[in-house]
Structure formats: structure tokens, C-alpha cells
Write a protein that holds these residues in place. Structure first.
Motif, PDB file in Angstrom:
ATOM      1  N   CYS A   1     -20.460   8.455 -14.389  1.00  0.00           N
ATOM      2  CA  CYS A   1     -19.835   7.355 -13.670  1.00  0.00           C
ATOM      3  C   CYS A   1     -19.889   7.652 -12.188  1.00  0.00           C
ATOM      4  CB  CYS A   1     -18.398   7.178 -14.119  1.00  0.00           C
ATOM      5  SG  CYS A   1     -17.377   8.604 -13.765  1.00  0.00           S
ATOM      6  N   GLU A   2     -19.822   6.610 -11.398  1.00  0.00           N
ATOM      7  CA  GLU A   2     -19.929   6.838  -9.960  1.00  0.00           C
ATOM      8  C   GLU A   2     -18.908   6.013  -9.208  1.00  0.00           C
ATOM      9  OE1 GLU A   2     -24.044   5.566  -9.358  1.00  0.00           O
ATOM     10  OE2 GLU A   2     -23.234   3.803  -8.359  1.00  0.00           O
ATOM     11  N   LYS A   3     -18.614   6.450  -7.990  1.00  0.00           N
ATOM     12  CA  LYS A   3     -17.679   5.701  -7.159  1.00  0.00           C
ATOM     13  C   LYS A   3     -18.113   5.804  -5.702  1.00  0.00           C
ATOM     14  CE  LYS A   3     -14.502   9.596  -6.477  1.00  0.00           C
ATOM     15  NZ  LYS A   3     -13.184  10.155  -6.605  1.00  0.00           N
ATOM     16  N   ASP A   4     -17.708   4.840  -4.904  1.00  0.00           N
ATOM     17  CA  ASP A   4     -17.998   4.886  -3.471  1.00  0.00           C
ATOM     18  C   ASP A   4     -17.084   5.915  -2.826  1.00  0.00           C
ATOM     19  OD1 ASP A   4     -19.658   2.875  -3.988  1.00  0.00           O
ATOM     20  OD2 ASP A   4     -18.623   1.333  -2.821  1.00  0.00           O
ATOM     21  N   ILE A   5     -17.643   6.696  -1.937  1.00  0.00           N
ATOM     22  CA  ILE A   5     -16.786   7.621  -1.210  1.00  0.00           C
ATOM     23  C   ILE A   5     -17.068   7.509   0.287  1.00  0.00           C
ATOM     24  CG2 ILE A   5     -16.415   9.345  -3.019  1.00  0.00           C
ATOM     25  CD1 ILE A   5     -18.663  10.995  -1.641  1.00  0.00           C
TER      26      ILE A   5
ATOM     27  N   PHE B   1     -23.897   6.393   8.758  1.00  0.00           N
ATOM     28  CA  PHE B   1     -23.288   5.262   8.055  1.00  0.00           C
ATOM     29  C   PHE B   1     -23.110   4.013   8.914  1.00  0.00           C
ATOM     30  CE2 PHE B   1     -21.959   8.828   5.368  1.00  0.00           C
ATOM     31  CZ  PHE B   1     -22.490   8.372   4.164  1.00  0.00           C
TER      32      PHE B   1
ATOM     33  N   ILE C   1     -25.823  17.100   4.226  1.00  0.00           N
ATOM     34  CA  ILE C   1     -25.836  15.641   4.227  1.00  0.00           C
ATOM     35  C   ILE C   1     -26.417  15.164   5.548  1.00  0.00           C
ATOM     36  CG2 ILE C   1     -23.920  15.280   2.621  1.00  0.00           C
ATOM     37  CD1 ILE C   1     -22.189  14.828   5.123  1.00  0.00           C
TER      38      ILE C   1
ATOM     39  N   PHE D   1     -20.516  15.570  -9.030  1.00  0.00           N
ATOM     40  CA  PHE D   1     -21.720  16.234  -9.517  1.00  0.00           C
ATOM     41  C   PHE D   1     -22.773  16.200  -8.408  1.00  0.00           C
ATOM     42  CE2 PHE D   1     -25.605  16.130 -12.348  1.00  0.00           C
ATOM     43  CZ  PHE D   1     -25.542  17.465 -12.653  1.00  0.00           C
ATOM     44  N   TYR D   2     -22.971  15.024  -7.873  1.00  0.00           N
ATOM     45  CA  TYR D   2     -23.795  14.924  -6.670  1.00  0.00           C
ATOM     46  C   TYR D   2     -23.434  13.662  -5.909  1.00  0.00           C
ATOM     47  CZ  TYR D   2     -26.784  11.766  -9.389  1.00  0.00           C
ATOM     48  OH  TYR D   2     -27.264  10.749 -10.145  1.00  0.00           O
ATOM     49  N   ILE D   3     -23.944  13.590  -4.698  1.00  0.00           N
ATOM     50  CA  ILE D   3     -23.697  12.422  -3.854  1.00  0.00           C
ATOM     51  C   ILE D   3     -25.062  11.808  -3.534  1.00  0.00           C
ATOM     52  CG2 ILE D   3     -22.942  11.714  -1.542  1.00  0.00           C
ATOM     53  CD1 ILE D   3     -20.888  14.002  -1.690  1.00  0.00           C
ATOM     54  N   TYR D   4     -25.155  10.503  -3.622  1.00  0.00           N
ATOM     55  CA  TYR D   4     -26.389   9.881  -3.157  1.00  0.00           C
ATOM     56  C   TYR D   4     -26.052   8.692  -2.271  1.00  0.00           C
ATOM     57  CZ  TYR D   4     -26.219   5.898  -6.426  1.00  0.00           C
ATOM     58  OH  TYR D   4     -25.883   4.756  -7.086  1.00  0.00           O
ATOM     59  N   TYR D   5     -27.059   8.154  -1.627  1.00  0.00           N
ATOM     60  CA  TYR D   5     -26.824   7.110  -0.637  1.00  0.00           C
ATOM     61  C   TYR D   5     -27.554   5.850  -1.061  1.00  0.00           C
ATOM     62  CZ  TYR D   5     -25.823  11.504   1.505  1.00  0.00           C
ATOM     63  OH  TYR D   5     -25.331  12.754   1.720  1.00  0.00           O
TER      64      TYR D   5
ATOM     65  N   ILE E   1     -25.446   1.303   4.690  1.00  0.00           N
ATOM     66  CA  ILE E   1     -25.641   2.516   3.894  1.00  0.00           C
ATOM     67  C   ILE E   1     -24.291   2.961   3.351  1.00  0.00           C
ATOM     68  CG2 ILE E   1     -26.479   4.888   3.907  1.00  0.00           C
ATOM     69  CD1 ILE E   1     -28.165   4.128   6.337  1.00  0.00           C
ATOM     70  N   LYS E   2     -24.269   3.235   2.047  1.00  0.00           N
ATOM     71  CA  LYS E   2     -23.025   3.657   1.399  1.00  0.00           C
ATOM     72  C   LYS E   2     -23.258   4.982   0.684  1.00  0.00           C
ATOM     73  CE  LYS E   2     -20.594  -0.521   0.083  1.00  0.00           C
ATOM     74  NZ  LYS E   2     -20.656  -1.468  -1.011  1.00  0.00           N
ATOM     75  N   ALA E   3     -22.228   5.825   0.652  1.00  0.00           N
ATOM     76  CA  ALA E   3     -22.319   7.077  -0.107  1.00  0.00           C
ATOM     77  C   ALA E   3     -21.671   6.863  -1.461  1.00  0.00           C
ATOM     78  CB  ALA E   3     -21.606   8.190   0.639  1.00  0.00           C
ATOM     79  N   LYS E   4     -22.331   7.359  -2.508  1.00  0.00           N
ATOM     80  CA  LYS E   4     -21.789   7.235  -3.860  1.00  0.00           C
ATOM     81  C   LYS E   4     -21.693   8.631  -4.465  1.00  0.00           C
ATOM     82  CE  LYS E   4     -22.859   2.632  -4.445  1.00  0.00           C
ATOM     83  NZ  LYS E   4     -22.089   1.574  -5.081  1.00  0.00           N
ATOM     84  N   GLN E   5     -20.575   8.863  -5.099  1.00  0.00           N
ATOM     85  CA  GLN E   5     -20.407  10.142  -5.753  1.00  0.00           C
ATOM     86  C   GLN E   5     -20.508   9.959  -7.260  1.00  0.00           C
ATOM     87  OE1 GLN E   5     -17.131  12.876  -4.557  1.00  0.00           O
ATOM     88  NE2 GLN E   5     -16.509  12.621  -6.675  1.00  0.00           N
ATOM     89  N   VAL E   6     -21.367  10.754  -7.869  1.00  0.00           N
ATOM     90  CA  VAL E   6     -21.582  10.632  -9.306  1.00  0.00           C
ATOM     91  C   VAL E   6     -20.874  11.779 -10.022  1.00  0.00           C
ATOM     92  CG1 VAL E   6     -23.322  10.649 -11.125  1.00  0.00           C
ATOM     93  CG2 VAL E   6     -23.762   9.463  -8.977  1.00  0.00           C
TER      94      VAL E   6
END
Lengths: 292, 786
Positions: A19-23, A57, B688, B749-753, B766-771
Motif C-alpha cells: 500500500c502507498e501513501k502521499d508523504i 517539489f 533523494i 519500504f521505499y519512496i518514489y516520485y 511532483i509528489k512523493a509516495k511512500q510504499v
């Protein structure tokens, strides 16, 4: 063909729970840099696009665009062998981003000549050197439909690689009435390390014009050329540093989303800035895509 | 200094030989009474003087004493203590057969004195894991995992969510020597590290050495994980196994000839692929795809005589992944795994001199093949080792335990060998490359008890490494262009390394329940793992030291305070360490996988150094109804590479300031045991992008400081209930209910954009997403034993 990406794909497919979320990341602002995207081709004047970097960003919209644009730089190109120099003039061209481009007029690229670029803007002075190598002519170019996809297919090039190692190629295609520029094909950059001195045939999928949005309606057709297309092809030779830049660029674009890969910084040849200044020795052909 | 140390050691051997005329030796084996399995590290001592010894890896002990009457005591955790009165007038063989204690008995009452091993031994940074104890702990997807339990120890860090890769005191995953019956296991993980290759049913003993490595081990900087397989019950036939959510296990063991020889065979296979198949739609692209892994352990041994015993053991495991899609013309298969074989011969030259000779083969292989339209590609990489070892264990008197021996390994490395063709035409990807090298070592190690209070462990290891032909060295010029090729013939020496590795540790006993220990070790490592990604992946490539790649060199200083409380019911320790590492390798910035084609892989490496320091706190309670431990590590790990990060020092990816593990098990009654595990770790250091710019209309990331950003901390609670549902003389059946990640923490687990919008309409965001990987995951496993 990057097999590591297949791993990642599989890993992601497997983790159906993932699952993923915006951070929000708290990142310090980057050091201010000038970015160069410049090229010179045989028998053509130099063209240079300048821009600034921005915080990762920060959004792009009409208000922030202004900050990216550099319209008051001094841009000089000098042919090293003859010591002839020309200052480029800025003009507006909405086919590029940012839509300002510096162009030369009289100083045209020559095969086996080297060109020095100097950019002066605010307190920055950037320099770079590139060269235009020999042209490698294509013996044949053609379209071939995919066995199962009927009207869709790839474009192919047949040519003889020169005997000495160290030839670097970049391939572009422009479809009549459909594209507004020569668009790099998918995986456009390659060198002769795999086929030095041999007769080779290479096939390419269609690339994407990254200045324009993805046409979602096209579906997977967007990777193919189509029966009925008139396709202008451009195969350009480069020197090693110019090639290194575009290869790292493609690696960054295609593996860009891979969170496990080591971060890829583009292999710039600009002293004091980012981006590329590159010489192209181009050869042009035309293909009319016919069914087989 | 080094010379003096050698002289000292040689002196010791002669010293040992010069006396002992009116002394006699008691020696023998300590074994499990029900299965006949050798007990490793069991304690045998003289009740009157408290002099004693521990059994070695083959269950053998030897004590030399003056003539007289003594009471000999043998004890081992989980077993009833045995005593034997002896009148010593001769050399004597005394074998012990210890009975496992019934669950209900209070172990402390019967084992008494010699449980202060923690305080007594010279060993630092050494942990023995009881496999039976692991079983009651929460199991991830129902799989009991040894490596994951090891990660709960202080000084050992997991390399990521659900990953079995480990970092010991700041060293990378390649710096751990993982041995299964003495054979090196090069890739100890299945399924990208979510499971380890060790099937707990076939394992007897697990020992982890993370500091103060004795001289009989070498070839790695950070740690030794020495895993011993069970020998097999030589008294009666037994079967045990389990049914889990994703896999099943079955182990069969028994005598071949009663009390003389035995065998054990253990297998495990996952069946996610079989279970998933009915749920995959007929038109799904994954229709003909699948994944599974399996393991097979087998071992047999034969007691030839009182003095000779032979062991043959093997392991074979594979991960297989396939993807076939009839529609997309893309097919792919990937398989990787280890195979090991060990043949060992134990021989007793005398009551004081024990010898083990081993012949070992280890193999790790990775195969990849794919086909798309007209394009075929195949890749293969791996390593093959042929290893011969002779180890002696000499017990001259009660004050020395001498080990010496030699070891030779012939390595054959296969870095990525690719073949490809397009429309049946071969694409030149270079000749297949194999790299050959010789590795040898000679060592001597003595455990010296100077007095009741002071004990030393002194060792010296001489190591040798040679890279030999055939080999082509591509010489690089400006702009990373190949300018020359040097060719070496078969067997021709290309580069030789010789090194001495001193090892020293000492214990100073302050009083009956506390001691101070110190250790100093130097290690060389001649093989390196080249990893493109931050994770341990089966695609990582093993490469030897060459003329360009110098051996890794590590120095470690450690200081510890050990104290036991409440009659040794509670063990505590604090260990401080400082460690430096030289000649670490990384791919040069901007190196791409295809740079290795038609080139030497090491031409793309850059070299640097690292340091790590920290403090480890450990509280361990091994007895009574409530058992468990708390381990906390405070540490720093840095890297400095002239060619990375502009030469500035940067934190290693797994530089974790805080790392806490808490494990607790509560035996409610004979049937029910409740367990819980809680872990907390500082977030990984990652790189990053700080800025971005445009090239040809694409957003390009701009990276500045390496590993300067911290992900969110990792924490998780797991619980389990072990329910013994039936137990008779002949049959045992139990259930393990586990819940992984009880409070459903979304660990990073990881972060992607993600970039949305386009330049034409001038709206790019651009948004950062954490999985995160694993949410709350319950599982159930049924275990049985006949």
C-alpha cells in the motif's frame, strides 16, 4: 532490456498487499544551477536552450515558469580549428521548453570540427566543448509490420559500422503530419560495442515526444509506427561524452521509477552547470510504411 | 609485533608438551540420549575444582588432570545434568548421554553452577541460538526463520522490511560468512530475502560471531554465522513436519545401523503458485506464470570406530520464477539457488588431539532468460568453490584449548555472462568470462586460562589469495574508453596477496557473576559482492580481489562488561565497539549495467573506506515461565569514497542510530505458550533529489548529498500463540497462530516520485509516495512429530 526492472515489476506484482501513501519530504533547496541543452549539426547553426533548476517539489505553472526562463544570457559558439566565433540570438519558440531558444546564423557545423560553447548569465560562466564526427550512412531503412499486430510495426536500419571501436549513434523519427519535430525512438542511444565493424540491422519502437502529453487514447499503438505513415528518419553520430549524456538520460527516464536503483545523475559535459552541449553528424532518410 | 606473537604461540605448544607426565586425560562425547545427536557447546567440568571444557562442534571434550578422585559433571541447556564419580589413574573415555528435561521441570534447579558461560567465556559478541526456542516465536506467514531471529540480536540489523539480509556492526551483507555444515552459503535468501534458505527442522545449532572472531574463521570482515545441520536420530525413526500458509515441510530421520549411523532428509516447498492458479483469470497476462522455491537438506553419518566418524551432508535449494504471456510475446524465466556438499571425517589421534578433515563444494547460480518478439537474451552468473580443510583441536591440559589447521579454496567466479540474439543473429556481448582464484589460510588459536580470573584467546591467521588466468584485463583510458588489453594464460599468476591477521580477546573476571572482556581483531576479505541496488538481490554479483580490487581489510576493537543476576537467571552485557573497513567497493557514480559488457566489471568500481562504532546492550532471561531478551544498539556507520559524493563522508544506507528488539515468551501451561516480538529501528538513509530540471521536455532529478535523507523509523509488533494440541509418547501435534504487524504500522519500504501533468498545458506537479509492504498478516501453521 533491463532485466533488473523485470525483477522490480515482479516484486511489485507479488506484493499484492503493498500500500502507498502521499508523504511530504522536508528537503533543503538545491544549489542554483544553469541548465544547458545545446546542439550543433553539420551544415546547420548551433541551437541552445537555457533554463534554471528548481526545488524538487516546486510545481510548474505559468507563474513559476518565469523563474526558469533565461532570456538575457550571452551565448557564444567558437569553432576551435578556425577560431571563428558567433554570438547566438534568442527567440521565442513554443515547440520547446522553456520556449526561448538561442540560435546561430552564419557559423555552421562541419564534420571533424570542434565547437566551444560559452554561456554567461548573471554571475555564472559555463563552458563546454563538443565535436562533430564522421557520418555513417544507412545502407537501407524500412518499415516492417509486427506478425500479430497487422498494421503496426517497427522501423529498421541496415548499415555497416566502421572498423574502429567508438561509434555512437542516436536515432530519431518524425511522422509526416503527426510529429512536429524529430522524436528520439524508444532506446534511441547505442554504441558499437556490440557490433563493432559489422553489418548490422537494428529495429526500433516509436518514441514519445516528451514535450507533449501522453495520448492515452492511442493505447499500445503509441509504441509503434503504422502502415500509411510517411516517416522521416534521422540517425546522428556523436562523440563519447555527448553519447554518455544521452545514454544516462535514457537510463534515468526508463529506470526513473525504480526505487531500488542507485540514483542516476546525468553525465553532463558542461563545466559550471548541468545539461549537454553536443555535436551531431546526421544522416536523413524517408520511409513509407507499407503492409507486407 | 606480529613476529613476537607467532613466537609466543609456538612457545605455548612446546610448553604444553613439556609437562603432563603424571597427568591423565578424560575425554569423550556428550550426546542427546534420545536421538544420539552430538551436543555442541555442552559444558563438562570437575565439580571439585570447577576446571572444565566445552564440547566442540562435534560434541567432543577433553580435560587433562592430575591423578585423583573427581566428580565429573556434564550439563547443557535443556538437558538433565549428569554426574559421574571417577578415580583417575589412566586416560579415560567418558561419554555422556544427556536426557532432555521434561517441559515442566524447573531447569535452573538442576543445572546449577555452570550456567555462567556468558560471564566465564572469553568469547565476545558471540550468540548461540536455540532452534527449539525460535519455534515458539511469531512466524512471518507461518515460516519459522533462523535469520530473522538473528536479526533480533543487538548489533545485527535487518536490511529491510521482511528481509533476511543482515548488517553486522556496520558491515555489508557480503561481509557475513554464512556456513552450513562448513560449506559457504553465498545467497541465504529465498524470494528476494523474505525467507531464508535454512529450514529450521533440519538445523541443530546456530552460532553467530559478530566480534572477536577466533583465528579458525576468516575470509569475512563482519561476522560468522555457523549453522550445523542435525545428524539424524541414530536410535529410532522419527518424522516431523508442518503445514503452513505458503509452504509445507517434511523431515525424516533415523538410524541406518542403530547407534552407529543415521540419516536425515528434510524438504520444503512453497505452493503459492499452485494455490493462486485457480484464481487467475484465463485471460490474465499472469496465466502461465508462477513462482516457487524449494529446499532439500540431507545428511548421513557413520561411526566407524571409537576414533573415527564420517559425515556427508548436502543442501540444494532453488527459487524459480516464470512469466509466460501468449499474447504479449514476452516470456521470461529466472532461477537461482545454492548447492552445497560437505564430506567430513573426524579422527581422534589421541585423547587430546582431535582432527576434522573436510572436503566441501559450494555453488551459487543465477540464470535469467527472456524473449521478446525477435529478441532473446540470457544471463548467467554465479560462483563455484572447491574447498579442503584440516582442523586440529588439541587439549594439552586444563589451561589450553589449542586449535590449528589449514584451509584451501579454489574459487571459480562467473560474473554476468550474457548471450543475446536478434532474429537468430548473435549480438556480440563479449566472450563468456570466468575468474579463477586460489585462497588459502593457515591458523593457530589458543584459549588460555591463566588463572581463575584471567583468560585469553590468542590467535593468528595467515591468509593467501591469488588471482590466476586465463584472464583479459581491459585497460581504461580517458573518458572510460578501453585503450589496451592484457591477456593472461591459464594458471598464470595475475596478482597475489599475503596477509597476517592477529586475533586477541581476553576476559578478566571481577567476581563470581561479572567480568570485563576486550577484543582486538584484524580480518581480510578477498571476495566482494557488487550490488547495484541497495537491497540484497539474487542479481548481485560476486567478484574476487584482482589487481584492481584490493582485499577488504577490517580492524575491530571491542570492550564489554558482562554481569549475571539472580543465580544466572538473568544475563546482561554492554559491549562497545569501534571498527574500520578499507577497500570497500561501490559502482562508480553513473555506471550502468551495460558498462560491464565487453569490459572487466571491476573497471566500473570505485574504492573507499568505512567506519562504524556503537554500543550494544543486552538483557537475556533464559529460564522460568517468562523468557526473552531485550537488545538495544546505538550505532554510527559512515562511508568515505573519493569518487562518491565529491569525496565527502556520508552515512551508509543502514546507518541506524537506534535499533531495539524485544522478545518475550510466556509459558502459561504445558499446552500454551504466548510470545511477542517488538522491534524499533531508525529509518534508512536514502538519497533523494533536491532539485529538478528539464531536458528534452522530461523532468530530470538533481541529486546532491548521498544518503542525506532519513526515512521514517521502522517499528512493528508481532504476537503468537503456540498450542500443543496433543502429546503422547509417539505423536505430537501443535499449532502456531501468529499475527505479524499487529497494529498495522505502514512501515516505509521505499519512496518514489510521481509526476503528473504536462509541459504543453504548463501544469506539472511532483509528489512523493511512500510504499509499505506488509500490513497486519495473520497466519497459522500446524506442526507434527512422530
Amino acid at each position: 532490456m533491463n532485466y533488473k526492472n523485470i525483477f522490480i515489476l515482479f516484486l511489485l506484482a507479488l506484493l499484492f498487499y503493498a500500500c502507498e501513501k502521499d508523504i511530504t519530504l522536508d528537503i533543503p533547496p538545491p544549489e542554483e544551477k544553469i541548465v544547458v541543452e545545446g546542439w550543433i549539426e553539420q551544415n546547420k547553426p548551433a541551437q541552445v536552450i537555457l533554463s534554471r533548476n528548481a526545488a524538487f517539489f516546486s510545481a510548474i505553472d505559468t507563474s513559476t515558469l518565469e523563474r526558469l526562463i533565461i532570456a538575457d544570457a550571452t551565448v557564444l559558439v567558437r569553432e576551435i580549428e578556425t577560431d571563428v566565433q558567433e554570438q547566438l540570438n534568442v527567440s521565442i519558440d513554443f515547440n520547446f521548453f522553456p520556449p526561448f531558444i538561442y540560435r546561430g546564423e552564419h557559423l555552421l557545423g562541419k564534420i571533424n570540427h570542434s565547437y566551444e560553447l560559452t554561456v554567461i548569465v548573471d554571475d555564472f560562466e559555463l563552458t563546454a566543448v563538443t565535436s562533430i564526427p564522421e557520418v555513417v550512412k544507412m545502407d537501407s531503412v524500412w518499415f516492417e509490420p509486427d506478425d500479430q499486430l497487422d498494421t503496426l510495426g517497427l522501423i529498421y536500419f541496415g548499415f555497416t559500422d566502421p572498423p574502429e571501436l567508438g561509434n555512437y549513434y542516436r536515432v530519431f523519427a518524425k511522422r509526416l503530419h503527426k510529429d512536429i519535430r524529430f522524436v528520439p525512438v524508444r532506446g534511441s542511444v547505442y554504441d558499437d560495442i556490440f557490433f563493432n565493424g559489422q553489418d548490422v540491422e537494428y529495429g526500433f519502437f516509436r518514441g514519445r515526444d516528451r514535450y507533449r502529453p501522453v495520448d492515452e487514447e492511442e493505447g499500445f499503438e503509441r509504441f509503434y509506427f503504422k502502415v500509411g505513415d510517411t516517416i522521416f528518419t534521422r540517425v546522428a553520430m556523436m562523440d563519447k561524452r555527448h553519447f554518455d549524456f544521452w545514454r544516462s538520460y535514457e537510463e534515468a527516464i526508463y529506470a526513473g521509477g525504480n526505487p531500488f536503483a542507485a540514483p542516476i545523475s546525468l553525465a553532463s559535459n558542461i563545466e559550471g552547470g548541468l545539461g549537454v552541449w553536443g555535436g551531431y553528424a546526421a544522416t536523413y532518410d524517408t520511409i513509407i510504411a507499407k503492409p507486407q | 609485533m606480529r613476529f613476537l606473537l607467532v613466537a609466543h604461540l609456538l612457545g605455548l605448544i612446546f610448553l604444553c608438551k613439556s609437562y603432563g607426565q603424571d597427568r591423565f586425560t578424560i575425554s569423550g562425547y556428550v550426546r542427546d540420549a534420545t536421538s544420539g545427536e552430538n551436543l555442541i557447546g555442552a559444558s563438562v567440568y570437575i565439580k571439585e575444582t570447577l576446571q572444565g571444557a566445552s564440547t566442540n562442534h562435534y560434541g567432543f571434550y577433553s580435560i587433562t588432570l592430575e591423578q585423583g578422585s573427581y566428580t565429573l559433571v556434564a550439563s547443557f541447556i535443556g538437558y538433565e545434568v549428569q554426574e559421574q564419580e571417577l578415580e583417575i589413574v589412566n586416560n579415560e573415555r567418558v561419554n555422556f548421554l544427556l536426557d532432555p528435561v521434561a517441559v515442566t521441570t524447573d531447569i535452573v534447579e538442576i543445572t546449577s553452577e555452570r550456567l555462567d558461560h556468558n560471564v566465564q567465556s572469553t568469547a565476545m559478541g558471540t550468540i548461540n541460538i536455540d532452534v527449539e526456542r525460535i519455534r515458539t516465536l511469531p512466524a512471518f506467514l507461518g515460516e519459522v526463520d533462523i535469520l530473522k531471529t538473528i536479526q533480533l540480536m543487538p548489533g545485527v540489523q535487518s536490511s529491510g522490511e521482511g528481509n533476511t539480509g543482515m548488517y553486522v556492526r556496520g558491515g555489508g551483507p557480503d561481509q557475513n560468512l554464512i556456513l552450513l555444515d562448513e560449506a559457504v552459503v553465498y545467497n541465504a535468501s529465498h524470494l528476494f530475502g523474505f525467507f531464508s534458505v535454512f529450514n529450521a527442522d533440519a538445523i541443530k545449532n546456530v552460532e553467530l560471531i559478530k566480534g572477536g572472531m577466533p583465528a579458525n574463521y576468516g575470509g569475512r570482515l563482519a561476522s560468522v554465522l555457523d549453522i550445523t545441520m542435525k545428524e539424524g536420530n541414530n536410535r529410532k525413526y522419527e518424522a516431523r513436519g508442518g503445514l503452513g500458509l505458503i509452504s509445507s515441510r517434511l523431515t525424516v530421520e533415523g538410524p541406518i545401523q542403530k547407534e552407529k549411523s543415521s540419516f536425515i532428509v528434510s524438504g520444503r516447498r512453497t505452493y503459492i503458485d499452485v494455490l493462486m492458479r485457480p484464481f487467475i483469470r484465463r485471460d490474465s497476462p499472469f496465466r502461465n506464470s508462477g513462482y516457487y522455491f524449494y529446499d532439500l537438506n540431507a545428511k548421513a553419518n557413520y561411526i566407524l570406530s571409537d576414533k573415527d566418524r564420517i559425515f556427508v551432508s548436502g543442501y540444494f535449494g532453488r527459487d524459480v520464477f516464470s512469466f509466460n504471456n501468449e499474447d504479449s510475446e514476452f516470456s521470461n524465466s529466472i532461477a537461482w539457488g545454492n548447492a552445497t556438499t560437505s564430506i567430513r571425517w573426524n579422527h581422534l589421534f589421541s585423547d587430546r588431539l582431535f582432527m576434522n578433515t573436510s572436503l566441501i563444494y559450494s555453488n551459487y547460480e543465477f540464470d535469467f532468460s527472456a524473449r521478446q518478439t525477435d529478441f532473446d537474451i540470457a544471463l548467467r552468473s554465479g560462483i563455484n568453490d572447491w574447498n579442503a580443510k584440516v582442523d586440529f583441536n588439541y587439549f594439552p591440559d586444563a589451561f589450553h584449548n589449542l586449535k590449528f589447521g589449514l584451509n584451501y579454496i579454489y574459487h571459480i567466479f562467473t560474473p554476468n555472462n550474457a548471450t543475446a540474439n536478434f532474429r537468430e543473429v548473435d549480438i556480440q556481448l563479449g566472450d563468456p568470462v570466468k575468474l579463477y582464484s586460489h585462497e588459502a589460510a593457515l591458523y593457530i588459536n589458543d584459549e588460555i586460562t591463566l588463572s581463575e580470573n584471567i583468560a585469553f584467546n590468542v590467535g593468528l591467521r595467515y591468509s593467501y589469495f591469488e588471482h590466476v588466468g586465463p584472464f583479459d584485463r581491459f585497460v581504461m583510458g580517458d573518458l572510460n574508453r578501453i585503450v589496451d588489453t592484457l591477456s593472461y594464460n591459464r594458471g598464470e599468476s595475475i596478482k597475489t596477496y599475503n596477509n597476517l591477521e592477529p586475533r586477541l580477546s581476553m576476559r578478566f573476571k571481577l567476581n563470581a557473576n561479572s567480568s570485563v572482556k576486550a577484543a582486538y581483531t584484524q580480518n581480510y576479505q578477498y571476495i566482494h559482492l557488487a550490488s547495484v541496488s541497495g537491497m540484497t538481490m539474487p542479481t548481485d554479483i560476486w567478484v574476487p580481489s584482482t589487481d584492481l580490487v584490493e582485499p577488504l581489510f577490517g580492524t575491530q576493537y571491542a570492550l564489554g562488561y558482562f554481569r549475571n543476576f539472580f543465580d544466572n537467571r538473568l544475563e546482561t552485557s554492554i559491549e562497545l565497539y569501534y571498527k574500520t573497513m578499507e577497500n570497500l567497493i561501490e559502482f562508480r557514480e553513473g555506471a550502468l549495467p551495460e558498462d560491464n559488457i565487453n569490459n572487466n566489471i571491476d573497471n566500473n568500481f570505485v574504492f573507499g573506506e568505512g567506519e562504524s562504532y556503537g554500543a550494544e546492550f543486552f538483557i537475556n532471561k533464559r529460564f522460568d515461565k517468562l523468557t526473552g531478551w531485550v537488545g538495544y544498539t546505538l550505532s554510527w556507520t559512515n562511508r568515505t569514497f573519493p569518487d562518491i559524493n565529491k569525496g565527502r563522508t556520508f552515512p551508509a544506507k543502514y546507518d541506524r542510530r537506534h535499533d531495539l528488539s524485544t522478545v518475550a515468551s510466556y509459558r502459561y501451561n504445558d499446552r500454551l505458550t504466548f510470545s511477542a516480538v517488538f522491534v524499533y529501528a531508525s529509518g534508512d538513509a536514502i538519497t533523494i533529489p533536491t532539485g529538478r530540471y528539464f531536458i528534452e521536455g522530461s523532468v530530470i532529478n538533481q541529486f546532491e548529498e548521498r544518503n542525506s535523507y532519513r526515512m521514517e523509523p521502522y517499528h512493528r509488533l508481532d504476537i503468537s500463540i503456540e498450542y500443543l494440541h496433543r502429546k503422547t509418547e509417539k505423536y505430537e501435534s501443535s499449532f502456531n497462530f501468529s499475527v505479524f504487524n499487529v497494529y498495522n504500522r505502514a512501515n516505509p519500504f521505499y519512496i518514489y516520485y510521481e509526476t503528473t501533468g504536462d509541459l504543453e498545458s504548463l501544469s506539472v506537479e511532483i509528489k512523493a509516495k511512500q510504499v509499505s509492504l506488509f500490513p497486519i498478516l495473520p497466519s497459522i501453521t500446524w506442526n507434527f512429530k512422530y
